[in-house]
Design a protein around this motif. Structure first.
Motif, mmCIF file in Angstrom:
data_model
loop_
_atom_site.group_PDB
_atom_site.id
_atom_site.type_symbol
_atom_site.label_atom_id
_atom_site.label_comp_id
_atom_site.label_asym_id
_atom_site.label_seq_id
_atom_site.Cartn_x
_atom_site.Cartn_y
_atom_site.Cartn_z
ATOM 1 N N ALA A 48 0.832 -1.203 0.000
ATOM 2 C CA ALA A 48 0.000 0.000 0.000
ATOM 3 C C ALA A 48 0.872 1.261 0.000
ATOM 4 C CB ALA A 48 -0.942 -0.006 1.200
ATOM 5 N N GLN A 49 1.945 1.256 0.809
ATOM 6 C CA GLN A 49 2.865 2.403 0.844
ATOM 7 C C GLN A 49 3.547 2.594 -0.514
ATOM 8 O OE1 GLN A 49 3.862 4.661 3.285
ATOM 9 N NE2 GLN A 49 2.123 3.963 4.491
ATOM 10 N N LEU A 50 3.978 1.495 -1.109
ATOM 11 C CA LEU A 50 4.661 1.573 -2.403
ATOM 12 C C LEU A 50 3.692 1.989 -3.514
ATOM 13 C CD1 LEU A 50 6.978 -1.545 -2.053
ATOM 14 C CD2 LEU A 50 7.695 0.861 -2.072
ATOM 15 N N GLU A 51 2.455 1.556 -3.421
ATOM 16 C CA GLU A 51 1.437 1.985 -4.387
ATOM 17 C C GLU A 51 1.197 3.491 -4.260
ATOM 18 O OE1 GLU A 51 -2.044 -0.898 -5.684
ATOM 19 O OE2 GLU A 51 -1.842 -0.841 -3.490
ATOM 20 N N GLN A 52 1.112 3.955 -3.039
ATOM 21 C CA GLN A 52 0.891 5.374 -2.790
ATOM 22 C C GLN A 52 2.024 6.212 -3.388
ATOM 23 O OE1 GLN A 52 0.668 6.344 1.383
ATOM 24 N NE2 GLN A 52 -0.504 8.198 1.001
ATOM 25 N N SER B 295 2.505 -1.364 -8.902
ATOM 26 C CA SER B 295 1.141 -1.413 -9.435
ATOM 27 C C SER B 295 0.558 -2.789 -9.128
ATOM 28 C CB SER B 295 1.126 -1.138 -10.937
ATOM 29 O OG SER B 295 1.790 -2.165 -11.629
ATOM 30 N N ARG B 296 -0.757 -2.827 -9.116
ATOM 31 C CA ARG B 296 -1.488 -4.042 -8.763
ATOM 32 C C ARG B 296 -2.454 -4.365 -9.904
ATOM 33 N NH1 ARG B 296 -3.345 -5.372 -3.191
ATOM 34 N NH2 ARG B 296 -2.274 -3.462 -2.609
ATOM 35 N N ARG B 297 -2.498 -5.651 -10.289
ATOM 36 C CA ARG B 297 -3.419 -6.109 -11.320
ATOM 37 C C ARG B 297 -4.174 -7.310 -10.769
ATOM 38 N NH1 ARG B 297 -2.144 -9.972 -15.076
ATOM 39 N NH2 ARG B 297 0.053 -9.678 -14.654
ATOM 40 N N ALA B 298 -5.480 -7.308 -10.932
ATOM 41 C CA ALA B 298 -6.313 -8.396 -10.393
ATOM 42 C C ALA B 298 -5.950 -9.729 -11.032
ATOM 43 C CB ALA B 298 -7.789 -8.096 -10.628
ATOM 44 N N LEU C 4 6.627 -3.757 -10.301
ATOM 45 C CA LEU C 4 7.177 -2.412 -10.175
ATOM 46 C C LEU C 4 6.678 -1.552 -11.332
ATOM 47 C CD1 LEU C 4 10.916 -3.082 -9.197
ATOM 48 C CD2 LEU C 4 9.008 -2.491 -7.699
ATOM 49 N N THR C 5 6.384 -0.308 -11.032
ATOM 50 C CA THR C 5 6.081 0.669 -12.074
ATOM 51 C C THR C 5 7.411 1.130 -12.666
ATOM 52 O OG1 THR C 5 6.234 2.500 -10.531
ATOM 53 C CG2 THR C 5 4.042 1.469 -10.802
ATOM 54 N N PRO C 6 7.397 1.882 -13.746
ATOM 55 C CA PRO C 6 8.665 2.437 -14.247
ATOM 56 C C PRO C 6 9.408 3.243 -13.172
ATOM 57 C CG PRO C 6 6.987 2.636 -15.937
ATOM 58 C CD PRO C 6 6.290 2.132 -14.683
ATOM 59 N N ALA C 7 8.670 4.003 -12.343
ATOM 60 C CA ALA C 7 9.323 4.757 -11.259
ATOM 61 C C ALA C 7 9.922 3.800 -10.229
ATOM 62 C CB ALA C 7 8.321 5.692 -10.587
ATOM 63 N N GLY C 8 9.206 2.731 -9.902
ATOM 64 C CA GLY C 8 9.714 1.734 -8.956
ATOM 65 C C GLY C 8 10.926 1.011 -9.504
ATOM 66 N N ARG C 9 10.899 0.695 -10.793
ATOM 67 C CA ARG C 9 12.039 0.037 -11.450
ATOM 68 C C ARG C 9 13.254 0.973 -11.425
ATOM 69 N NH1 ARG C 9 14.151 -4.645 -12.459
ATOM 70 N NH2 ARG C 9 12.049 -5.400 -12.659
ATOM 71 N N ALA C 10 13.047 2.271 -11.629
ATOM 72 C CA ALA C 10 14.152 3.235 -11.606
ATOM 73 C C ALA C 10 14.769 3.307 -10.205
ATOM 74 C CB ALA C 10 13.660 4.615 -12.059
ATOM 75 N N VAL C 11 13.907 3.294 -9.171
ATOM 76 C CA VAL C 11 14.420 3.319 -7.789
ATOM 77 C C VAL C 11 15.207 2.042 -7.516
ATOM 78 C CG1 VAL C 11 13.739 3.240 -5.358
ATOM 79 C CG2 VAL C 11 12.645 4.865 -6.910
ATOM 80 N N TYR C 12 14.670 0.900 -7.921
ATOM 81 C CA TYR C 12 15.357 -0.383 -7.722
ATOM 82 C C TYR C 12 16.731 -0.365 -8.401
ATOM 83 C CZ TYR C 12 16.544 -5.283 -8.513
ATOM 84 O OH TYR C 12 17.210 -6.482 -8.591
ATOM 85 N N GLU C 13 16.768 0.091 -9.636
ATOM 86 C CA GLU C 13 18.031 0.093 -10.383
ATOM 87 C C GLU C 13 19.029 1.094 -9.821
ATOM 88 O OE1 GLU C 13 16.939 0.497 -14.506
ATOM 89 O OE2 GLU C 13 16.140 -1.557 -14.578
ATOM 90 N N GLU C 14 18.530 2.167 -9.231
ATOM 91 C CA GLU C 14 19.429 3.133 -8.602
ATOM 92 C C GLU C 14 19.950 2.614 -7.263
ATOM 93 O OE1 GLU C 14 19.282 7.610 -6.781
ATOM 94 O OE2 GLU C 14 18.055 7.198 -8.538
ATOM 95 N N LEU C 15 19.092 1.925 -6.505
ATOM 96 C CA LEU C 15 19.480 1.454 -5.175
ATOM 97 C C LEU C 15 20.316 0.174 -5.197
ATOM 98 C CD1 LEU C 15 16.251 2.051 -3.055
ATOM 99 C CD2 LEU C 15 18.409 3.298 -2.960
ATOM 100 N N ALA C 16 20.096 -0.686 -6.175
ATOM 101 C CA ALA C 16 20.779 -1.990 -6.187
ATOM 102 C C ALA C 16 22.302 -1.868 -6.096
ATOM 103 C CB ALA C 16 20.351 -2.795 -7.409
#
Length: 192
Positions: free
Chosen positions: A111-115, A120-123, A135-147
């Motif tokens: 929920a925090q990450l969605e906010q 993103s969530r898909r039924a 991961l959304t594109p923004a989430g993927r960018a954070v992951y790739e920056e943090l890894a």
């Protein structure tokens, strides 16, 4: 003293009772002998493996927070983000199983990450009780920056273990993790 008909009557005390009244906490002879025979503690916390692992985990988490904390995410969110970054699309249940986090903790982290628009969530049409997370594109960018920063942190942490000892250390970590999971299952089945 004993009160009878409004009158205080002293009761006779034997020698032991009188000395107990003057000596502080009551201890019987067997307890005193056992205490005197062995003043060593039954358990020393600093030598207790579960405590040592907990302290290590806490310190590592505090230090690692410096890596991902600038994005305003906590430990559960970090674990979900990295798990989805590593595996792609997963259900919350699968994330929980891989990270050993309770479903409510996973749900709150998602929920925090969605906010933050990192996940993103898909039924799931086959099972409407669960969703597919990614991961959304923004989430993927954070992951790739943090890894890379996370890997650098891991290498700095692990440098205290000699290269020759790392396979044994990794094996011990896997065995302790596996045994801990077995103990949890045994406790839940009432065997311990």
């Amino acid at each position: 003293m004993f009160a009878a008909a409004g009158k205080a009557i002293p009761l006779p005390l034997h020698h032991g009772a009188r000395s107990m009244m003057n000596s502080g906490p009551v201890r019987d002879g067997a307890a005193q002998a056992a205490s005197a025979a062995s003043d060593a503690p039954l358990l020393k916390l600093e030598d207790f493996l579960p405590h040592r692992l907990n302290v290590l985990s806490s310190l590592v988490s505090q230090a690692l927070t410096r890596v991902y904390g600038r994005y305003g995410i906590g430990i559960p969110e970090w674990r979900v983000l990295v798990t989805l970054g590593e595996n792609g699309v997963m259900t919350g249940k699968a994330v929980g199983a891989q990270t050993h986090m309770h479903k409510t903790k996973v749900s709150r982290a998602v929920a925090q990450l969605e906010q933050r628009r990192f996940v993103s969530r898909r039924a799931n049409r086959a099972d409407l009780r669960e969703s597919f997370l990614s991961l959304t594109p923004a989430g993927r960018a954070v992951y790739e920056e943090l890894a890379p920063s996370a890997l650098e942190f891991m290498n700095k942490l692990a440098e205290v273990v000699a290269s020759a000892d790392r396979p044994a250390f990794d094996r011990a970590m896997k065995q302790l993790t596996k045994r801990s999971a077995e103990l949890v299952a045994e406790i839940e089945r009432g065997k311990i």
